[in-house]
Design a protein around this motif. Structure first.
Motif, PDB file in Angstrom:
ATOM      1  N   THR A 195       0.851  -1.322  -0.152  1.00 44.17           N
ATOM      2  CA  THR A 195      -0.150  -0.079  -0.052  1.00 44.17           C
ATOM      3  C   THR A 195       0.990   1.253  -0.095  1.00 44.17           C
ATOM      4  N   LEU A 196       1.920   1.515   1.089  1.00 41.76           N
ATOM      5  CA  LEU A 196       2.692   2.517   0.861  1.00 41.76           C
ATOM      6  C   LEU A 196       3.406   2.778  -0.231  1.00 41.76           C
ATOM      7  N   CYS A 197       3.999   1.845  -0.993  1.00 36.23           N
ATOM      8  CA  CYS A 197       4.877   1.848  -2.104  1.00 36.23           C
ATOM      9  C   CYS A 197       3.873   2.206  -3.147  1.00 36.23           C
ATOM     10  N   SER A 198       2.742   1.734  -3.107  1.00 40.62           N
ATOM     11  CA  SER A 198       1.898   2.014  -4.418  1.00 40.62           C
ATOM     12  C   SER A 198       1.371   3.478  -4.374  1.00 40.62           C
ATOM     13  N   ALA A 199       0.865   3.896  -3.117  1.00 43.02           N
ATOM     14  CA  ALA A 199       0.608   5.420  -3.129  1.00 43.02           C
ATOM     15  C   ALA A 199       1.898   6.188  -3.136  1.00 43.02           C
ATOM     16  N   ALA A 200       2.959   5.971  -2.721  1.00 45.50           N
ATOM     17  CA  ALA A 200       3.873   6.616  -2.984  1.00 45.50           C
ATOM     18  C   ALA A 200       4.393   6.930  -4.416  1.00 45.50           C
ATOM     19  N   SER A 201       4.333   5.587  -5.386  1.00 42.99           N
ATOM     20  CA  SER A 201       4.433   5.530  -6.541  1.00 42.99           C
ATOM     21  C   SER A 201       3.555   6.615  -7.395  1.00 42.99           C
ATOM     22  N   ARG A 202       2.256   6.559  -6.921  1.00 46.05           N
ATOM     23  CA  ARG A 202       1.156   7.344  -7.733  1.00 46.05           C
ATOM     24  C   ARG A 202       1.578   8.812  -7.383  1.00 46.05           C
ATOM     25  N   THR A 203       1.617   9.170  -6.157  1.00 41.00           N
ATOM     26  CA  THR A 203       1.868  10.515  -5.862  1.00 41.00           C
ATOM     27  C   THR A 203       3.270  11.015  -6.580  1.00 41.00           C
ATOM     28  N   GLY A 204       4.402  10.330  -6.483  1.00 40.73           N
ATOM     29  CA  GLY A 204       5.501  10.844  -7.280  1.00 40.73           C
ATOM     30  C   GLY A 204       5.237  10.911  -8.742  1.00 40.73           C
ATOM     31  N   ALA A 205       4.375  10.018  -9.218  1.00 42.54           N
ATOM     32  CA  ALA A 205       4.094  10.217 -10.825  1.00 42.54           C
ATOM     33  C   ALA A 205       3.212  11.455 -10.950  1.00 42.54           C
ATOM     34  N   GLN A 206       2.431  11.738 -10.210  1.00 41.93           N
ATOM     35  CA  GLN A 206       1.569  12.791 -10.413  1.00 41.93           C
ATOM     36  C   GLN A 206       2.493  14.244 -10.307  1.00 41.93           C
ATOM     37  N   VAL A 207       3.312  14.171  -9.245  1.00 42.22           N
ATOM     38  CA  VAL A 207       4.141  15.386  -9.325  1.00 42.22           C
ATOM     39  C   VAL A 207       5.245  15.452 -10.410  1.00 42.22           C
ATOM     40  N   LEU A 208       5.719  14.238 -10.959  1.00 41.47           N
ATOM     41  CA  LEU A 208       6.838  14.066 -12.067  1.00 41.47           C
ATOM     42  C   LEU A 208       6.098  14.729 -13.193  1.00 41.47           C
ATOM     43  N   TRP A 209       4.892  14.132 -13.678  1.00 42.21           N
ATOM     44  CA  TRP A 209       4.269  14.429 -14.856  1.00 42.21           C
ATOM     45  C   TRP A 209       3.644  15.910 -14.889  1.00 42.21           C
ATOM     46  N   ARG A 210       3.656  16.513 -13.793  1.00 43.34           N
ATOM     47  CA  ARG A 210       3.084  17.917 -13.702  1.00 43.34           C
ATOM     48  C   ARG A 210       4.476  18.681 -14.254  1.00 43.34           C
ATOM     49  N   VAL A 211       5.614  18.310 -13.662  1.00 47.42           N
ATOM     50  CA  VAL A 211       6.868  19.037 -14.257  1.00 47.42           C
ATOM     51  C   VAL A 211       7.087  19.057 -15.492  1.00 47.42           C
ATOM     52  N   LEU A 212       6.808  17.745 -16.083  1.00 46.47           N
ATOM     53  CA  LEU A 212       6.852  17.487 -17.502  1.00 46.47           C
ATOM     54  C   LEU A 212       5.822  18.688 -18.251  1.00 46.47           C
ATOM     55  N   ALA A 213       4.632  18.607 -17.951  1.00 46.85           N
ATOM     56  CA  ALA A 213       3.368  19.619 -18.327  1.00 46.85           C
ATOM     57  C   ALA A 213       3.777  21.048 -18.237  1.00 46.85           C
ATOM     58  N   GLU A 214       4.574  21.400 -17.103  1.00 49.55           N
ATOM     59  CA  GLU A 214       5.017  22.753 -17.284  1.00 49.55           C
ATOM     60  C   GLU A 214       6.008  23.027 -18.127  1.00 49.55           C
ATOM     61  N   THR A 215       6.850  21.946 -18.407  1.00 49.83           N
ATOM     62  CA  THR A 215       8.040  22.313 -19.347  1.00 49.83           C
ATOM     63  C   THR A 215       7.424  22.336 -20.668  1.00 49.83           C
ATOM     64  N   LEU A 216       6.562  21.222 -21.050  1.00 48.79           N
ATOM     65  CA  LEU A 216       6.058  21.359 -22.289  1.00 48.79           C
ATOM     66  C   LEU A 216       5.050  22.672 -22.687  1.00 48.79           C
ATOM     67  N   LYS A 217       4.551  23.181 -21.463  1.00 46.08           N
ATOM     68  CA  LYS A 217       3.567  24.510 -21.707  1.00 46.08           C
ATOM     69  C   LYS A 217       4.246  25.277 -22.247  1.00 46.08           C
ATOM     70  N   ILE A 218       5.823  25.682 -21.815  1.00 44.06           N
ATOM     71  CA  ILE A 218       6.493  26.874 -22.494  1.00 44.06           C
ATOM     72  C   ILE A 218       6.970  26.143 -23.807  1.00 44.06           C
ATOM     73  N   SER A 219       7.660  25.022 -23.841  1.00 44.78           N
ATOM     74  CA  SER A 219       8.272  24.645 -25.130  1.00 44.78           C
ATOM     75  C   SER A 219       7.412  24.432 -26.202  1.00 44.78           C
ATOM     76  N   ALA A 220       6.173  24.407 -25.961  1.00 43.08           N
ATOM     77  CA  ALA A 220       4.994  24.296 -27.074  1.00 43.08           C
ATOM     78  C   ALA A 220       4.987  25.411 -28.000  1.00 43.08           C
ATOM     79  N   TYR A 221       5.360  26.366 -27.550  1.00 40.79           N
ATOM     80  CA  TYR A 221       5.400  27.688 -28.318  1.00 40.79           C
ATOM     81  C   TYR A 221       6.165  27.619 -29.453  1.00 40.79           C
ATOM     82  N   ALA A 222       7.529  26.837 -29.562  1.00 43.67           N
ATOM     83  CA  ALA A 222       8.506  26.430 -30.369  1.00 43.67           C
ATOM     84  C   ALA A 222       8.044  25.346 -31.049  1.00 43.67           C
TER      85      ALA A 222
END
Length: 223
Positions: A195-222
């Protein structure tokens, strides 16, 4: 008087009304009417049975359009929308890019993979079937690159276990772009069963892909 009238009518070549009435009610006419009614009822029953058969067949034929499978072990397959194999599904906004298509964003990411927040030792340009290590020595394989999506899978030795598929899908509505990240697995892994590993994995993925989204939000202009 009646007998005399009948004789006169016969001489004039006319059939007495009584005879006509009697012939109309004869057994032969009754049989004809009965047979006609029987054929009409049989035709109606046949038409009803045919209609019922067509309706039952149409109702019993399932529509598989848009129905994702419960498992997705192969490259390019759809991720499950529900069920135990689904690990998570997150959506992120990439901002307003009216002149950029989802394909442009996909091509920019796969052609400049260093934009990926944990690209690790993976090449800058990735292709289907490529295998490389993400940050931390986590091996993955590029399963598929579509018009508007990228899909990777974890390999043995990955921290999350092997057999997890992650799909990044890009879409645009009225100039507003979004990223949907879906993850599913072929079978439970040691991490997903804790349970703990699964919850930590989902939370970490949510934060990680938010970083990707923020990066592409800027790079998409180019893109």
């Amino acid at each position: 008087m009646f007998a005399l009238r009948e004789v006169l009518m016969r001489k004039a070549g006319r059939t007495p009304r009584r005879a006509l009435s009697g012939s109309a009610q004869g057994p032969g006419s009754a049989s004809v009417r009965t047979a006609s009614a029987g054929r009409l009822i049989a035709a109606l029953l046949l038409a009803t049975a045919t209609t019922a058969t067509v309706t039952t067949t149409a109702a019993a034929t399932p529509s598989h359009a848009g129905s994702p499978p419960s498992r997705s072990p192969s490259a390019g397959s759809r991720s499950p929308s529900t069920g135990p194999n689904l690990v998570y599904r997150y959506g992120y906004s990439l901002g307003f890019h009216p002149f950029t298509s989802p394909h442009d964003v996909t091509a920019q990411l796969t052609g400049n993979f260093w934009l990926f927040p944990v690209s690790g030792d993976c090449p800058a340009v990735i292709h289907p079937a490529d295998e490389c290590d993400l940050l931390g020595g986590n091996p993955v394989r590029v399963e598929a690159i579509g018009y508007d999506s990228l899909q990777i899978a974890t390999l043995p030795g990955h921290d999350l276990g092997d057999g997890m598929h992650i799909r990044f899908t890009f879409a645009r509505v009225l100039g507003l772009h979004c990223l949907v990240v879906s993850a599913w697995q072929d079978r439970p892994t040691p991490c997903s069963e804790r349970t703990l590993c699964s919850a930590a994995s989902r939370t970490g993925a949510q934060v990680l892909w938010r970083v990707l989204a923020e990066t592409l939000k800027i790079s998409a202009y180019a893109a």
